[in-house]
Design a protein around this motif. Structure first.
Motif, PDB file in Angstrom:
ATOM      1  N   ARG A 101       0.829  -1.196   0.000  1.00 35.00           N
ATOM      2  CA  ARG A 101       0.000   0.000   0.000  1.00 35.00           C
ATOM      3  C   ARG A 101       0.870   1.255   0.000  1.00 35.00           C
ATOM      4  NH1 ARG A 101      -5.324  -1.089   0.885  1.00 35.00           N
ATOM      5  NH2 ARG A 101      -5.812  -3.152   1.752  1.00 35.00           N
ATOM      6  N   LEU A 102       0.301   2.336  -0.488  1.00 33.65           N
ATOM      7  CA  LEU A 102       1.025   3.599  -0.494  1.00 33.65           C
ATOM      8  C   LEU A 102       1.115   4.223   0.887  1.00 33.65           C
ATOM      9  CD1 LEU A 102      -0.464   5.220  -3.740  1.00 33.65           C
ATOM     10  CD2 LEU A 102       1.654   3.908  -3.491  1.00 33.65           C
TER      11      LEU A 102
ATOM     12  N   THR B 256      -6.935 -10.379  -2.817  1.00 38.44           N
ATOM     13  CA  THR B 256      -7.857 -10.722  -1.729  1.00 38.44           C
ATOM     14  C   THR B 256      -8.076  -9.575  -0.749  1.00 38.44           C
ATOM     15  OG1 THR B 256      -6.056 -11.685  -0.419  1.00 38.44           O
ATOM     16  CG2 THR B 256      -7.283 -13.176  -1.858  1.00 38.44           C
ATOM     17  N   GLN B 257      -7.217  -8.556  -0.792  1.00 34.12           N
ATOM     18  CA  GLN B 257      -7.361  -7.407   0.099  1.00 34.12           C
ATOM     19  C   GLN B 257      -8.388  -6.397  -0.411  1.00 34.12           C
ATOM     20  OE1 GLN B 257      -5.384  -7.130   3.056  1.00 34.12           O
ATOM     21  NE2 GLN B 257      -4.885  -9.232   2.505  1.00 34.12           N
ATOM     22  N   LEU B 258      -8.835  -6.549  -1.653  1.00 37.84           N
ATOM     23  CA  LEU B 258      -9.698  -5.559  -2.277  1.00 37.84           C
ATOM     24  C   LEU B 258     -11.149  -5.695  -1.835  1.00 37.84           C
ATOM     25  CD1 LEU B 258      -8.364  -5.846  -5.945  1.00 37.84           C
ATOM     26  CD2 LEU B 258      -7.896  -3.966  -4.350  1.00 37.84           C
ATOM     27  N   SER B 259     -11.878  -4.592  -1.920  1.00 36.90           N
ATOM     28  CA  SER B 259     -13.323  -4.626  -1.713  1.00 36.90           C
ATOM     29  C   SER B 259     -13.971  -5.340  -2.899  1.00 36.90           C
ATOM     30  CB  SER B 259     -13.873  -3.210  -1.599  1.00 36.90           C
ATOM     31  OG  SER B 259     -13.726  -2.527  -2.838  1.00 36.90           O
ATOM     32  N   PRO B 260     -15.220  -5.823  -2.751  1.00 36.38           N
ATOM     33  CA  PRO B 260     -15.870  -6.526  -3.864  1.00 36.38           C
ATOM     34  C   PRO B 260     -15.925  -5.709  -5.150  1.00 36.38           C
ATOM     35  CG  PRO B 260     -17.075  -6.922  -1.833  1.00 36.38           C
ATOM     36  CD  PRO B 260     -16.017  -5.904  -1.508  1.00 36.38           C
ATOM     37  N   GLN B 261     -16.253  -4.411  -5.068  1.00 42.05           N
ATOM     38  CA  GLN B 261     -16.323  -3.625  -6.303  1.00 42.05           C
ATOM     39  C   GLN B 261     -14.947  -3.458  -6.933  1.00 42.05           C
ATOM     40  OE1 GLN B 261     -17.894   0.346  -6.199  1.00 42.05           O
ATOM     41  NE2 GLN B 261     -17.820   0.549  -8.418  1.00 42.05           N
TER      42      GLN B 261
ATOM     43  N   LEU C 253     -10.878   2.752  -8.408  1.00 41.50           N
ATOM     44  CA  LEU C 253      -9.579   3.006  -9.035  1.00 41.50           C
ATOM     45  C   LEU C 253      -8.554   3.444  -7.993  1.00 41.50           C
ATOM     46  CD1 LEU C 253     -10.721   4.862 -12.282  1.00 41.50           C
ATOM     47  CD2 LEU C 253      -9.559   2.639 -12.183  1.00 41.50           C
ATOM     48  N   ASP C 254      -8.968   4.315  -7.078  1.00 40.24           N
ATOM     49  CA  ASP C 254      -8.055   4.746  -6.021  1.00 40.24           C
ATOM     50  C   ASP C 254      -7.614   3.560  -5.168  1.00 40.24           C
ATOM     51  OD1 ASP C 254      -8.088   7.382  -6.779  1.00 40.24           O
ATOM     52  OD2 ASP C 254      -9.593   8.002  -5.306  1.00 40.24           O
ATOM     53  N   GLU C 255      -8.536   2.640  -4.906  1.00 39.94           N
ATOM     54  CA  GLU C 255      -8.197   1.473  -4.104  1.00 39.94           C
ATOM     55  C   GLU C 255      -7.162   0.604  -4.816  1.00 39.94           C
ATOM     56  OE1 GLU C 255     -10.499  -2.304  -1.967  1.00 39.94           O
ATOM     57  OE2 GLU C 255     -11.662  -0.604  -2.753  1.00 39.94           O
ATOM     58  N   LEU C 256      -7.316   0.445  -6.119  1.00 42.25           N
ATOM     59  CA  LEU C 256      -6.357  -0.353  -6.886  1.00 42.25           C
ATOM     60  C   LEU C 256      -4.984   0.313  -6.919  1.00 42.25           C
ATOM     61  CD1 LEU C 256      -8.669  -1.396  -9.856  1.00 42.25           C
ATOM     62  CD2 LEU C 256      -7.812  -2.874  -8.034  1.00 42.25           C
ATOM     63  N   VAL C 257      -4.964   1.634  -7.029  1.00 46.98           N
ATOM     64  CA  VAL C 257      -3.691   2.356  -6.998  1.00 46.98           C
ATOM     65  C   VAL C 257      -3.064   2.263  -5.619  1.00 46.98           C
ATOM     66  CG1 VAL C 257      -2.624   4.643  -7.163  1.00 46.98           C
ATOM     67  CG2 VAL C 257      -4.313   3.922  -8.866  1.00 46.98           C
ATOM     68  N   GLU C 258      -3.867   2.431  -4.571  1.00 46.86           N
ATOM     69  CA  GLU C 258      -3.356   2.367  -3.198  1.00 46.86           C
ATOM     70  C   GLU C 258      -2.683   1.030  -2.914  1.00 46.86           C
ATOM     71  OE1 GLU C 258      -2.545   2.959   0.850  1.00 46.86           O
ATOM     72  OE2 GLU C 258      -2.966   4.420  -0.726  1.00 46.86           O
ATOM     73  N   LEU C 259      -3.228  -0.042  -3.482  1.00 50.23           N
ATOM     74  CA  LEU C 259      -2.668  -1.369  -3.247  1.00 50.23           C
ATOM     75  C   LEU C 259      -1.657  -1.761  -4.319  1.00 50.23           C
ATOM     76  CD1 LEU C 259      -2.896  -3.486  -1.077  1.00 50.23           C
ATOM     77  CD2 LEU C 259      -4.851  -4.464  -2.263  1.00 50.23           C
ATOM     78  N   SER C 260      -1.278  -0.817  -5.159  1.00 47.93           N
ATOM     79  CA  SER C 260      -0.232  -1.006  -6.180  1.00 47.93           C
ATOM     80  C   SER C 260      -0.602  -2.050  -7.224  1.00 47.93           C
ATOM     81  CB  SER C 260       1.106  -1.376  -5.518  1.00 47.93           C
ATOM     82  OG  SER C 260       1.522  -0.371  -4.619  1.00 47.93           O
ATOM     83  N   LEU C 261      -1.900  -2.221  -7.485  1.00 47.39           N
ATOM     84  CA  LEU C 261      -2.338  -3.104  -8.558  1.00 47.39           C
ATOM     85  C   LEU C 261      -2.571  -2.335  -9.852  1.00 47.39           C
ATOM     86  CD1 LEU C 261      -4.733  -5.458  -6.580  1.00 47.39           C
ATOM     87  CD2 LEU C 261      -2.589  -6.091  -7.693  1.00 47.39           C
TER      88      LEU C 261
END
Length: 434
Positions: free
Chosen positions: A250-251, A349-354, A390-398
């Protein structure tokens, strides 16, 4: 040190400190709140002791309780001994903790990252006694990009300048149950020489003791594999000459006043050098193809190199040909217990469903980079949540965020997203745009 005449009995359910404390409090006719006021020990701590949730209170805490309960002098040794009987539970943890804080060995063929090492060296050199907080560096990036490797390499290079010791703790941020801050603080305090019976029970007290020890101690602390800000915030140092290096997928954008290093794939020349150091100077053209097919990701390059070294009958061209098939590429990047897809899966697996759904659908994009509008067209179920996902994916470096609100996949992560789509949403995969 034991008191004169004090025995250390075997602990049993019928003779525990919690039971003795509860009985003595009832005998004295005190509520928990009244005992807390008399002793200076919090009501919550007293409750934890009586309910056996805290079985190893500090000696000074026990003495304060004994005085507040007005225990007769003849009964005090047994009361103190009952508290000591709970402490063997923590002895093994203390032993493991000291060893667990040792640095892992450095990677012998470490390659590149000269700019990042120079930045860490500069921060370390500047660390010294001051009224401001000791420096903290976060190293972030996607799975397999070499965050831990860089932090360990830097710690070995800089360790001699940190006379107060070099400590390493894996906070297991991708596990189902990451290490709690209180647990990590106990390990660090133990490694810094604090005896088990002197480690406070309360997390805030542990954090205060830890900051106090680092106030005049030039120590280098690596906190590896951090889950989120809340897990690491209690571990941040106060003023002093120490240096803390944090690695995370994560960032950790919520941490204030830290130096940030965001690792991406290796430059082409450094990636080629890393593969060459693993396999030797073999078939340079084919090796160059392998380097690019691995997306210049250090973990993928190491897996590819290890596969070649463990299969001497294989040519580099043979592996390049196997990797050229996108449908099989991730399956080829396996070497023993190293699996590139497994590394990505831990982040997924750390991501929210959306965010998971959007991650899968983004693999359908036919362009190398995209914006929120295109992302919304691929996942129209919740248009108002696209930006957050999108922010969540960036935060987790995906996802990698680029200029002008555009985003890009690493090519191996795109293939992983495509695999998730085929397995979890096969109908969506059939509707892939041309």
């Amino acid at each position: 040190m034991e008191l004169p005449g004090e025995e250390r009995p075997t602990r049993s359910m019928s003779d525990t400190f919690g039971r003795r404390l509860r009985e003595q409090r009832h005998t004295a006719g005190l509520t928990m709140e009244q005992l807390a006021e008399r002793s200076g020990v919090s009501a919550r701590a007293i409750s934890d002791m009586e309910r056996e949730r805290s079985v190893a209170p500090q000696r000074r805490t026990v003495q304060a309780l004994a005085e507040a309960l007005a225990l007769p002098e003849a009964e005090q040794p047994a009361f103190l001994a009952a508290a000591r009987a709970g402490r063997p539970r923590a002895v093994a943890t203390t032993t493991v903790a000291a060893g667990g804080c040792a640095l892992p060995r450095p990677v012998p063929d470490f390659t590149g990252r000269g700019r990042e090492l120079a930045q860490l060296t500069q921060v370390a050199t500047a660390a010294g006694p001051a009224a401001t907080a000791a420096p903290v560096v976060t190293v972030s990036g996607t799975a397999g990009v070499g965050k831990t490797t860089l932090a360990v390499q830097a710690a070995h290079l800089l360790g001699t300048t940190f006379t107060g010791g070099t400590l390493f703790v894996d906070l297991r941020g991708m596990d189902a149950r990451p290490s709690a801050a209180a647990e990590t603080l106990a390990r660090l305090l133990s490694a810094l020489g604090v005896q088990d019976d002197e480690i406070p029970a309360d997390e805030r007290d542990r954090a205060g003791m830890y900051r106090g020890l680092l106030h005049h101690r030039r120590a280098l602390v690596v906190l590896d594999n951090v889950a989120d800000e809340s897990q690491v915030r209690p571990l941040l140092p106060g003023p002093g000459p120490s240096l803390t290096v944090i690695t995370s997928r994560r960032l950790l954008a919520g941490l204030e006043g830290v130096h940030r290093l965001n690792l991406t794939q290796l430059p082409a020349e450094e990636a080629a050098t890393l593969l060459r150091r693993i396999i030797g100077d073999r078939e340079p053209d084919a090796a160059g193809e392998v380097t690019e097919l691995c997306g210049r990701l250090p973990l993928a390059l190491r897996i590819a190199g290890n596969r070649l070294m463990s299969r001497p009958q294989w040519t580099v061209r043979h592996l390049a040909d196997r990797l050229s098939d996108e449908g099989r590429r991730l399956d080829q990047l396996i070497a023993g217990d190293l699996r590139i897809a497994a590394a990505f899966s831990l982040s997924y697996t750390q991501l929210s469903p959306q965010a998971r759904r959007l991650f899968r659908r983004l693999s359908l994009a036919s362009v190398p980079d995209f914006d929120a509008r295109l992302a919304g067209s691929l996942d129209p179920a919740d248009p108002d949540g696209i930006e957050d996902a999108l922010d969540e994916l960036v935060e987790l470096s995906l996802l990698q965020a680029h200029v002008d609100g555009r985003y890009r996949f690493h090519n191996l992560i795109r293939l992983f997203a495509r695999e998730r789509l085929a397995e979890e949403e096969p109908a969506a995969g059939r509707d892939r745009p041309a």
